[in-house]
Enzyme design. Structure first.
Site, PDB file in Angstrom:
ATOM      1  N   GLU A 344       0.806  24.406 -12.912  1.00 36.12           N
ATOM      2  CA  GLU A 344       0.931  25.610 -12.082  1.00 36.12           C
ATOM      3  C   GLU A 344       1.367  25.343 -10.638  1.00 36.12           C
ATOM      4  O   GLU A 344       0.825  25.918  -9.704  1.00 36.12           O
ATOM      5  CB  GLU A 344      -0.397  26.385 -12.085  1.00 36.12           C
ATOM      6  CG  GLU A 344      -0.773  26.891 -13.464  1.00 36.12           C
ATOM      7  CD  GLU A 344      -2.027  27.748 -13.445  1.00 36.12           C
ATOM      8  OE1 GLU A 344      -1.994  28.835 -14.025  1.00 36.12           O
ATOM      9  OE2 GLU A 344      -3.057  27.316 -12.879  1.00 36.12           O
TER      10      GLU A 344
HETATM   11  C1  ACM Z   1      -4.497  25.360 -16.580  1.00 35.46           C
HETATM   12  O1  ACM Z   1      -5.170  26.193 -17.228  1.00 35.46           O
HETATM   13  N1  ACM Z   1      -3.825  25.738 -15.515  1.00 35.46           N
HETATM   14  C2  ACM Z   1      -4.431  23.974 -16.994  1.00 35.46           C
END
Ligand code: ACM
Length: 713
Positions: A344
Site C-alpha cells: 500500500e
Molecule cells: C495489507 O493488508 N495491507 C497487507
C-alpha cells in the site's frame, strides 16, 4: 407457559391473531422450557472415542480399550532429551493435571521404555533455529497398556503432546485416553498468525497467551507486525527516537522481544518480525524525518487507512539507516525470514518530489512501482548480508524480483499462484483476515492450493502455507482474544490437516470444544463478552443481555471502516462499546442453522427439534424486559436499545412458524410477508452490530405453507 408467550407475542405484534392449534402438547413443551435444551444426546458406550481433535491428524485409527488418567502417571523419556523437551512435557502434564484433577507426575524421568505407562521417544533436537523445514511429524500410540509418543524432533513431540491433551475424555466419573493410533504431519510447513501491534498495542502477557493458543492448535509462525503509521513498537538502541517519538510510549523493549522469541521457541513457534517499508512508515519519520520523501513535519497517525509518508529510496542515507537498523534487529530475531511489508505505497510523495522524479528518469525507472522494486532490491542486499531471507506482501512481486524473495498474498490467490510460477515461495493470507469478522466456515473454505489449481507439482511445493491476519484498527489487548479465537483454530486446521478434512458441521462441533479448552490457557474469547456486558450494565445480573448477545455479531470490517472514516474515529477511541463486546461468529449462528435444517427435514415428527427451537425462541421473548431495563440504565448499552424488542419479535416469528410447521396447518394468506418484514427490519445494523440468526429464521418462515398456496411447489 406457551399461552403466556403467545400473549406476549400478541402484544408485541399488536395483533389479535393466534396460531390455530397448540404447537405441541403442553406438557412436552413445559418440560423443554424447564429442563433446558432438549437436544438429543447420543448414547455412546462409556469409553467410546469422541473425536475432539483440532486440527484433525493426517491418519487416525481408533483402537480397542482405553487408558485411565491415574495419579502418578509419569512420562519416561527413553531417547533424546533436552531442557526444551523436558519443559514441553512438564507443561503438558501440568495441563493434564489441571484439566482432570488427577495428580499426574509433571516432571519427566529418563529411562528405558520397559513397562512404563507413558513413553516419549525423540530422535533428536531438531534445528538450532527452527526453520520452515523443521520436522513436525509424530506418531502417537495409545493402548490400554500405555502411551507411546515418537517424534523425530522436539517440535514434533510438542505437536504430539498437544494432540494427546485433546484426546482426554471422561465417562462422567473418570478421565481416560481412548485407544488410538495416530500418524501425523502437517500439510503445510508455514502456519502463521500475523499480529498487528502498531494500530493498537498488545501487551506482552497477552502475546504470550496468544502464543499458548497457537501452540495448542499447532500454528507455528508468529508474524509480528511491529511498525506502521500508527506506532513504532520495537525498541532500537541505535535509533532511540523510533520509539521515543514514534510510539506514544507503547513499545516492546529488546529484552521483552527476546523473551517473546524465547517463549515462542519453547513452544515450537517461529517469530518473523515485520517492519513495513517503504510505505506505512509515518511513525519512523516523526523522529527521523530525513528518511522521508517529503518535508514533514510528521506525526503518528491516529486515523486508519493509507497515508502518504514514504521512505526516500533515492538517498544512500536511507540504506545506511536501514543497514544499521536491520543489523540491530537480526540480533533479536533469529528467524531466517525478515518481513519488509511493502504494501500500500500510494506513491504520492514520490510523484510530487522533483528530485525523486529526476532520479527515476536517470535510472530508467518508469513509475512508482519500478522505484519500489529498486528500493526492494537494495533492501534485499542488506538482508542477504545478514543471512536473512526477505518476505513481503504481494506488492513486492514485480518483474525481475529475485526468486529468493517470498511473497505473502493478501490481495488474492492469483498473486500467490503467479509468485509460485515465477519461482518464489509464498504464503496465503487473502481470505484469512480475521478482522473481516467472517465466520469460521468462510476461512475454513479457503485453501492455499485450491482443488482447481493448475500449478505444477514443483510450483505447488512453493506454496508454504498461510497466515491468519489480525489487523488491530478496532481491536485492543482486551478484545483481541475474541477476534482471533476460536476462528483462527479453523484456519489452523485448514493449514495442518489433509485437504479432505472439510466437514463444516464437524469443524464447528470440534471448534466449540476447542474454544473452551483455549480459555483454560488464559485466553478470554468467551468470558470477555460477559465481562464487558457486566461492565456496561454495572451488575452481575446480565442473563437477558447474554441471550441477546448470543444472537448478534459485529458488522464486517468494511462497514466498520466506513463508519470509522465518516465519524473520524481515531486510535484513541475506547473499544468498549456493544460491538466490541460481541463475538464474531457466535456459536449460536451455526448451531441455529443446524437445528433449523435438522428440524425442517421432518417438522411434523421432530418433537425434540421443535422443543429445542421453542425453548430458544422463548428465551428471546423472555429476554426483552430484562435487557431493556438494563439498557435504560447504561448509556453504553443504550446504543443497542432497539435490539431486545426486535429479538422478542423474532422469537415470536419463530414460535408462530413452529406452530404451523409442527401441526401441518397453513398460515393465513399474507402471513409470510408480514414475518419476512419483521426479519428484514431486524437486518439493519445498529451500533455496528447485526443479528447472526436471521437466515435460518427466514428459512423456517419460508417453509410454512399459506392458505391458497400449492403444497407441492
Ligand atoms: C495489507 O493488508 N495491507 C497487507
Amino acid at each position: 407457559m406457551l399461552k403466556r408467550l403467545r400473549n406476549v407475542c400478541k402484544v408485541l405484534r399488536g395483533e389479535s391473531v393466534t396460531p390455530r392449534r397448540s404447537v405441541v402438547a403442553g406438557a412436552l413443551l413445559l418440560a423443554a422450557l424447564t429442563a433446558g435444551s432438549a437436544m438429543a444426546q447420543g448414547s455412546d458406550s462409556q469409553f467410546a472415542f469422541k473425536n475432539n481433535l483440532m486440527p484433525e491428524p493426517a491418519h487416525l485409527q481408533v483402537g480397542e480399550g482405553h487408558l485411565l488418567v491415574q495419579p502418578g502417571l509419569t512420562v519416561t523419556v527413553d531417547r533424546f532429551d533436552n531442557a526444551r523437551l523436558d519443559a514441553a512435557i512438564h507443561r503438558a502434564m501440568e495441563r493434564l493435571k489441571e484439566e482432570t484433577g488427577v495428580e499426574v507426575a509433571t516432571a519427566a524421568v529418563r529411562g528405558t521404555s520397559g513397562d512404563a505407562a507413558f513413553v516419549v521417544s525423540v530422535d533428536g533436537a531438531g534445528e538450532a533455529v527452527q526453520g520452515v523445514n523443521e520436522n513436525e511429524s509424530y506418531q502417537l500410540d495409545v493402548t490400554s497398556q500405555g502411551i507411546h509418543l515418537h517424534a523425530a524432533t522436539v517440535v514434533g513431540a510438542m505437536r504430539g503432546l498437544q494432540t494427546l491433551l485433546q484426546l482426554v475424555q471422561n465417562d462422567g466419573t473418570q478421565y481416560f485416553f481412548p485407544a488410538v493410533k495416530i500418524e501425523d504431519a502437517p500439510r503445510f510447513p508455514w502456519r502463521g498468525l500475523m499480529l498487528d501491534c502498531s494500530r493498537h498495542f498488545v501487551p506482552v502477557t497477552k502475546i504470550k497467551q496468544i502464543i499458548r493458543g497457537m501452540a495448542a492448535v499447532k500454528l507455528n509462525v508468529l508474524h509480528w507486525h511491529l511498525s506502521d503509521d500508527q506506532g513504532f513498537r520495537m525498541q532500537s538502541k541505535v535509533f532511540p527516537l523510533l520509539t521515543k517519538d514514534g510510539s506514544n510510549g507503547e513499545f516492546y523493549t529488546q529484552a521483552q522481544a527476546r523473551e517473546i522469541v524465547k517463549y515462542a521457541r519453547a513452544r515450537g513457534i517461529r517469530v518473523v518480525p515485520e517492519f513495513d517499508m517503504p510505505g506505512h512508515t509515518s511513525s519512523w519519520m516523526v523522529g527521523y524525518p530525513e528518511l522521508a520523501s517529503a518535508k514533514g513535519p510528521f506525526h503518528i497517525q491516529d486515523r486508519f487507512g493509507v497515508f502518504d509518508p514514504v521512505m526516500d529510496p533515492t538517498r544512500a542515507s536511507t540504506y545506511r539507516f536501514l543497514d544499521k537498523f536491520i543489523g540491530e534487529m537480526v540480533t533479536i530475531f533469529p528467524d531466517e525470514y525478515f518481513h519488509i511489508g511493502g504494501d500500500e505505497n500510494n506513491g504520492v510523495e514520490w510523484r510530487h518530489n522533483a528530485r525523486i522524479q529526476a532520479f527515476m528518469r536517470t535510472h530508467g525507472l518508469k513509475g512508482t512501482a519500478a522505484l519500489q522494486a529498486y528500493f526492494n532490491r537494495r533492501v534485499l542486499k542488506i538482508l542477504t548480508k545478514y543471512h536473512k531471507r526477505m518476505i513481503g506482501w504481494d506488492e513486492v512481486l514485480t518483474p525481475g524480483l529475485p526468486e529468493s524473495v517470498s511473497i505473502q498474498s493478501w490481495r488474492g490467490y492469483k498473486s500467490l499462484a503467479k509468485a509460485a510460477q515465477e519461482g518464489h515461495d509464498g504464503i496465503l493470507s487473502s481470505g484469512y483476515y480475521l478482522d473481516h469478522m467472517s465466520p469460521a466456515s468462510a476461512y475454513y473454505a479457503v485453501n492455499p492450493i485450491p482443488a482447481s489449481s493448475t500449478l505444477t507439482a514443483a510450483q505447488k511445493k512453493r506454496i508454504l502455507g498461510g497466515e491468519a491476519c489480525m489487523w488491530n484498527e478496532y481491536v485492543d489487548g482486551k478484545t483481541i482474544d475474541s477476534r482471533i479465537w476460536p476462528r483462527a483454530a479453523a484456519i489452523a486446521e485448514r493449514l495442518w490437516s489433509p485437504e479432505s478434512v472439510n466437514n463444516v458441521n464437524d469443524m464447528y462441533r470440534r471448534l466449540h470444544v476447542e474454544s473452551v479448552r483455549l480459555e483454560t490457557l488464559g485466553l478470554t474469547q468467551i468470558s470477555q463478552e460477559w465481562a464487558s456486558l457486566r461492565m456496561m450494565a454495572g451488575t452481575e445480573q446480565i442473563a437477558p443481555l447474554r441471550v441477546l448477545a448470543a444472537t448478534m455479531e459485529p458488522v464486517s470490517w468494511g462497514e466498520r471502516a466506513h463508519y470509522s472514516t465518516e465519524h473520524k474515529i481515531t486510535t484513541h477511541a475506547p473499544l468498549d462499546h456493544w460491538v466490541d463486546a460481541l463475538r464474531p461468529d457466535p456459536p449460536l449462528r451455526h448451531d441455529f442453522e443446524v437445528m433449523v435444517d435438522a428440524y425442517l427435514q421432518a417438522p411434523r415428527a421432530d418433537q425434540a427439534g421443535e422443543m429445542a427451537l421453542t425453548h430458544l425462541f422463548a428465551s428471546w421473548v423472555q429476554a426483552e424486559p430484562g435487557a431493556q431495563q438494563l439498557m435504560k440504565h447504561s448509556p453504553l448499552l443504550a446504543e443497542a436499545e432497539a435490539r431486545p424488542g426486535q429479538l422478542a419479535q423474532l422469537g415470536c416469528v419463530g414460535i408462530a412458524a413452529l406452530g404451523y410447521l409442527s401441526s401441518g396447518e397453513t398460515a393465513p394468506a399474507g402471513w409470510k410477508a408480514e414475518q419476512l418484514q419483521v426479519i428484514a427490519a431486524a437486518k439493519k445494523p445498529v451500533a455496528l452490530t447485526q443479528f447472526a440468526v436471521l437466515t435460518p429464521l427466514e428459512k423456517l418462515v419460508e417453509a410454512v405453507l399459506e392458505d391458497g398456496a400449492s403444497s407441492d411447489k
